[in-house]
Design a protein around this motif. Structure first.
Motif, PDB file in Angstrom:
ATOM      1  N   THR A 169       0.896  -1.072  -0.077  1.00  0.00           N
ATOM      2  CA  THR A 169      -0.079   0.101  -0.210  1.00  0.00           C
ATOM      3  C   THR A 169       0.824   1.125  -0.080  1.00  0.00           C
ATOM      4  N   GLY A 170       2.236   1.047   0.357  1.00  0.00           N
ATOM      5  CA  GLY A 170       2.831   2.256   0.422  1.00  0.00           C
ATOM      6  C   GLY A 170       2.931   3.085   1.665  1.00  0.00           C
ATOM      7  N   ALA A 171       1.979   2.621   2.589  1.00  0.00           N
ATOM      8  CA  ALA A 171       1.619   3.350   4.031  1.00  0.00           C
ATOM      9  C   ALA A 171       2.905   3.181   4.986  1.00  0.00           C
ATOM     10  N   ALA A 172       3.067   4.516   5.315  1.00  0.00           N
ATOM     11  CA  ALA A 172       4.458   4.772   6.013  1.00  0.00           C
ATOM     12  C   ALA A 172       4.099   4.247   7.512  1.00  0.00           C
ATOM     13  N   ASP A 209      -9.306   5.414  17.992  1.00  0.00           N
ATOM     14  CA  ASP A 209      -8.666   6.690  17.823  1.00  0.00           C
ATOM     15  C   ASP A 209      -7.206   6.480  17.420  1.00  0.00           C
ATOM     16  N   GLN A 210      -6.454   5.872  18.167  1.00  0.00           N
ATOM     17  CA  GLN A 210      -5.193   5.617  17.997  1.00  0.00           C
ATOM     18  C   GLN A 210      -4.904   5.325  16.364  1.00  0.00           C
ATOM     19  N   ALA A 211      -5.781   4.491  16.032  1.00  0.00           N
ATOM     20  CA  ALA A 211      -5.681   3.618  14.745  1.00  0.00           C
ATOM     21  C   ALA A 211      -6.038   4.902  13.780  1.00  0.00           C
ATOM     22  N   ALA A 212      -6.857   5.772  13.957  1.00  0.00           N
ATOM     23  CA  ALA A 212      -7.183   6.707  12.827  1.00  0.00           C
ATOM     24  C   ALA A 212      -6.248   7.561  12.575  1.00  0.00           C
ATOM     25  N   SER A 213      -5.128   7.593  13.314  1.00  0.00           N
ATOM     26  CA  SER A 213      -3.996   8.466  12.827  1.00  0.00           C
ATOM     27  C   SER A 213      -3.174   7.428  11.913  1.00  0.00           C
ATOM     28  N   VAL A 260      -6.810  -0.209   4.651  1.00  0.00           N
ATOM     29  CA  VAL A 260      -5.819   1.113   4.239  1.00  0.00           C
ATOM     30  C   VAL A 260      -6.732   2.035   3.712  1.00  0.00           C
ATOM     31  N   ARG A 261      -6.368   3.378   4.118  1.00  0.00           N
ATOM     32  CA  ARG A 261      -7.274   4.333   3.435  1.00  0.00           C
ATOM     33  C   ARG A 261      -6.670   4.873   2.174  1.00  0.00           C
ATOM     34  N   ALA A 262      -7.579   5.005   1.241  1.00  0.00           N
ATOM     35  CA  ALA A 262      -6.954   5.232  -0.089  1.00  0.00           C
ATOM     36  C   ALA A 262      -7.930   6.005  -1.130  1.00  0.00           C
ATOM     37  N   ASP A 263      -7.599   6.876  -1.747  1.00  0.00           N
ATOM     38  CA  ASP A 263      -8.601   7.680  -2.810  1.00  0.00           C
ATOM     39  C   ASP A 263      -8.620   6.475  -3.772  1.00  0.00           C
ATOM     40  N   PRO A 264      -9.476   6.606  -4.719  1.00  0.00           N
ATOM     41  CA  PRO A 264      -9.685   5.666  -5.982  1.00  0.00           C
ATOM     42  C   PRO A 264      -8.561   5.337  -6.860  1.00  0.00           C
ATOM     43  N   ASP A 265      -7.489   6.474  -7.071  1.00  0.00           N
ATOM     44  CA  ASP A 265      -6.492   6.323  -7.965  1.00  0.00           C
ATOM     45  C   ASP A 265      -5.434   5.270  -7.109  1.00  0.00           C
ATOM     46  N   SER A 266      -5.271   5.696  -5.861  1.00  0.00           N
ATOM     47  CA  SER A 266      -4.199   5.038  -5.168  1.00  0.00           C
ATOM     48  C   SER A 266      -4.940   3.466  -4.917  1.00  0.00           C
ATOM     49  N   ALA A 267      -6.061   3.417  -4.940  1.00  0.00           N
ATOM     50  CA  ALA A 267      -6.841   2.051  -4.697  1.00  0.00           C
ATOM     51  C   ALA A 267      -6.301   1.209  -5.891  1.00  0.00           C
ATOM     52  N   ALA A 268      -6.715   1.772  -7.018  1.00  0.00           N
ATOM     53  CA  ALA A 268      -6.207   1.197  -8.434  1.00  0.00           C
ATOM     54  C   ALA A 268      -4.794   0.310  -8.223  1.00  0.00           C
ATOM     55  N   SER A 269      -4.150   1.365  -7.911  1.00  0.00           N
ATOM     56  CA  SER A 269      -2.470   1.092  -7.791  1.00  0.00           C
ATOM     57  C   SER A 269      -2.280  -0.152  -6.649  1.00  0.00           C
ATOM     58  N   ILE A 270      -2.942   0.148  -5.625  1.00  0.00           N
ATOM     59  CA  ILE A 270      -2.773  -0.959  -4.529  1.00  0.00           C
ATOM     60  C   ILE A 270      -3.262  -2.376  -5.181  1.00  0.00           C
ATOM     61  N   MET A 271      -4.463  -2.264  -5.778  1.00  0.00           N
ATOM     62  CA  MET A 271      -5.250  -3.564  -6.270  1.00  0.00           C
ATOM     63  C   MET A 271      -4.135  -4.073  -7.418  1.00  0.00           C
TER      64      MET A 271
END
Lengths: 437, 76
Positions: free
Chosen positions: A50-53, A69-73, A87-98
């Motif tokens: 996902t590229g999530a840091a 609440d902790q997880a939200a950050s 993972v939180r993602a907008d549609p464009d990054s969702a496409a690349s994650i998939m």
């Protein structure tokens, strides 16, 4: 489940289309069994795919309860005990994650997160105003009634093998021992030539050779061959075509036998590591027998599942639903009801008995069942919960081969795999037994 | 009168089933089979001694043997 049958990189990936856009803005990643085994791998997988840091893991929290609440950050969260990541993602990054996940064997599936609704219907959770509702019996489930079905024997196979999905299953019961405790087997029957069979009689002064026919019919349904020999070239009627067969003769050729014979044969079957013990027999007794319940439990503990006929004492057309008798009414013995070719309950099939454990657990084809019969007749079509029972026993052997499950685990697997029917649970339990696909 | 009997042995006594068998014999039970894997002892015993058999340490149940058969309607 001991292993994943999904080849790496070939799992289920939601297409990154408009329809698959996540309503919550989050996506769920299902991690492979191999990745699930090591928590550090789960975090690393989520990070790299996902590229999530910033990846939070439930194991970072006390009692493994996620602090919302902790997880939200965090950008992404790993549910370490489940092998699931979000993972939180907008549609464009969702496409690349998939796209990344599709090539990554560590990820089995990526799906948009869903809102879950109470079953009374989504409009309840969406409307702001509270309304007083009229009491109703509507549970919120809509039952979709399939087109009426009726199975028929074909030149290829019996209706029972079709209805239980056996024909579509690659499993054969290879390597699994099935004991059929009944009137024996016609050991000279050509359909069983070359099969691995151990036969033993527990009836004094009668050999294991079947002088009745009932046992040969039951062995045929549970373990008959994939291609009955030509001539005459019969349709297929057996479920676990390559299972190893143990024939225990516990009923004399007259069709009855004592507890002593039956308990001794169960002891023998357990001692021979039979994963399934099939018993198409019973007594018209409502009360649970202490001995059969104890035996059922000890068998399960040793990895043997006992499957028994519920009984034929119903006359449903006359308003008498009958009752499950001994030994099927023991909680640790699986009680089997009989279905007809329209998947309706058979007129004679006994209903659950109010005693503890006296319930139907599962159902299977038991009306007009074609199977082997002692020579020269060779084949015969008969009905009874006795005919339903070996369908379940054979299917249990298929699941045992597929999943390596035994005892309680095999019981659960059969129940979970059963197809629910629009019939009362007191009549059909979990529904019709189904073979692994 | 002597009845066919099935004696169920407690889990904790399964390793000492021979002791249970000896005590049942002393009461007068004729032991036919000792089924160690399922923890059952079968044989025959006069019904007036059933309660004595129930009092033997390790015995969970003493039940009269039943006849089981092909369910009705199938055996023609």
């Amino acid at each position: 489940m001991t292993s994943s049958t999904t080849p790496p990189g070939n799992g289920h990936y939601a297409a990154a289309s408009a329809e698959s856009a996540s309503p919550t803005g989050r996506y769920v990643l299902v991690l492979s069994d191999e990745t699930f085994a090591r928590e550090a791998d789960q975090v690393e997988t989520l990070r790299s795919v996902t590229g999530a840091a910033n990846v939070a893991s439930t194991s970072d929290y006390e009692w493994r309860a996620l602090d919302v609440d902790q997880a939200a950050s965090a950008d992404a969260t790993v549910f370490a005990d489940l092998g699931i990541g979000t993972v939180r993602a907008d549609p464009d990054s969702a496409a690349s994650i998939m796209a990344a996940a599709a090539d990554d064997p560590r990820v089995t599936a990526v799906e948009p997160e869903q809102f879950m609704y109470a079953l009374s219907g989504p409009e309840d959770t969406r409307t702001e105003r509270s309304t007083v509702r009229t009491p109703t019996t509507d549970t919120g489930w809509s039952t979709v009634r399939a087109a009426p079905i009726e199975f028929h024997d074909t030149s290829e196979a019996t209706w029972g093998l079709q209805a239980t999905g056996v024909l579509d299953s690659a499993a054969t019961g290879q390597g699994i021992r099935v004991a059929v405790l009944d009137t024996g087997l016609d050991l000279r029957h050509p359909d069983f030539a070359g099969r691995e069979i151990s036969a033993r009689s527990f009836v004094s002064e009668e050999p294991a050779q079947d002088g009745n026919g009932h046992g040969t019919h039951c062995v045929g349904t549970s373990c008959g061959p994939e291609n009955p020999p030509e001539p005459p070239g019969s349709r297929r009627y057996g479920v676990a075509t390559r299972a190893e067969i143990l024939v225990g003769k516990v009923l004399g050729d007259g069709g009855s036998g004592t507890d002593t014979n039956i308990l001794a044969a169960i002891n023998w079957a357990i001692g021979n590591d039979c994963r399934v013990i099939s018993m198409s027999l019973g007594a018209e007794t409502r009360a649970v027998s202490r001995r059969y319940e104890t035996v059922g439990q000890r068998a399960l503990n040793r990895g043997s599942l006992i499957v028994a006929a519920a009984g034929n004492n119903a006359e449903r057309d006359s308003g008498n639903p009958g009752f499950v008798g001994v030994p099927a009414n023991s909680p640790s013995i699986m009680a089997v009801a009989a279905l007809d070719s329209r998947l309706g309950i058979a007129d004679f099939s006994a209903r659950s008995n109010p005693v503890d454990g006296g319930q139907i657990d599962i159902a299977a084809p038991g009306v007009d069942v074609y199977s082997s019969w002692p020579m020269e007749r060779r084949y015969r079509t008969i009905s009874g919960t006795s005919m339903a029972t070996p369908h379940v026993s054979g299917i249990a052997a298929l699941w045992a081969q597929r999943t390596d499950a035994a005892g309680e685990a095999l019981w659960s697997t059969l129940i979970r795999g059963a197809q629910r029917l629009e019939l009362p649970g007191v009549d059909v339990g979990a529904g019709i037994a189904k073979a692994p696909s | 009168m002597t009845d066919e009997v099935v004696v169920t042995v407690h889990d904790e006594w399964l390793d000492h089933i021979d002791t249970v068998v000896q005590r049942l014999r002393r009461i007068g039970m004729r032991v036919d089979r000792v089924l160690e894997l399922v923890g059952m002892i079968t044989g025959s015993l006069a019904s007036e001694y059933f309660d004595d058999a129930r009092a033997v340490p390790g015995v969970v149940a003493v039940e009269r043997g039943e006849t089981l058969r092909i369910p009705p309607g199938e055996n023609q």
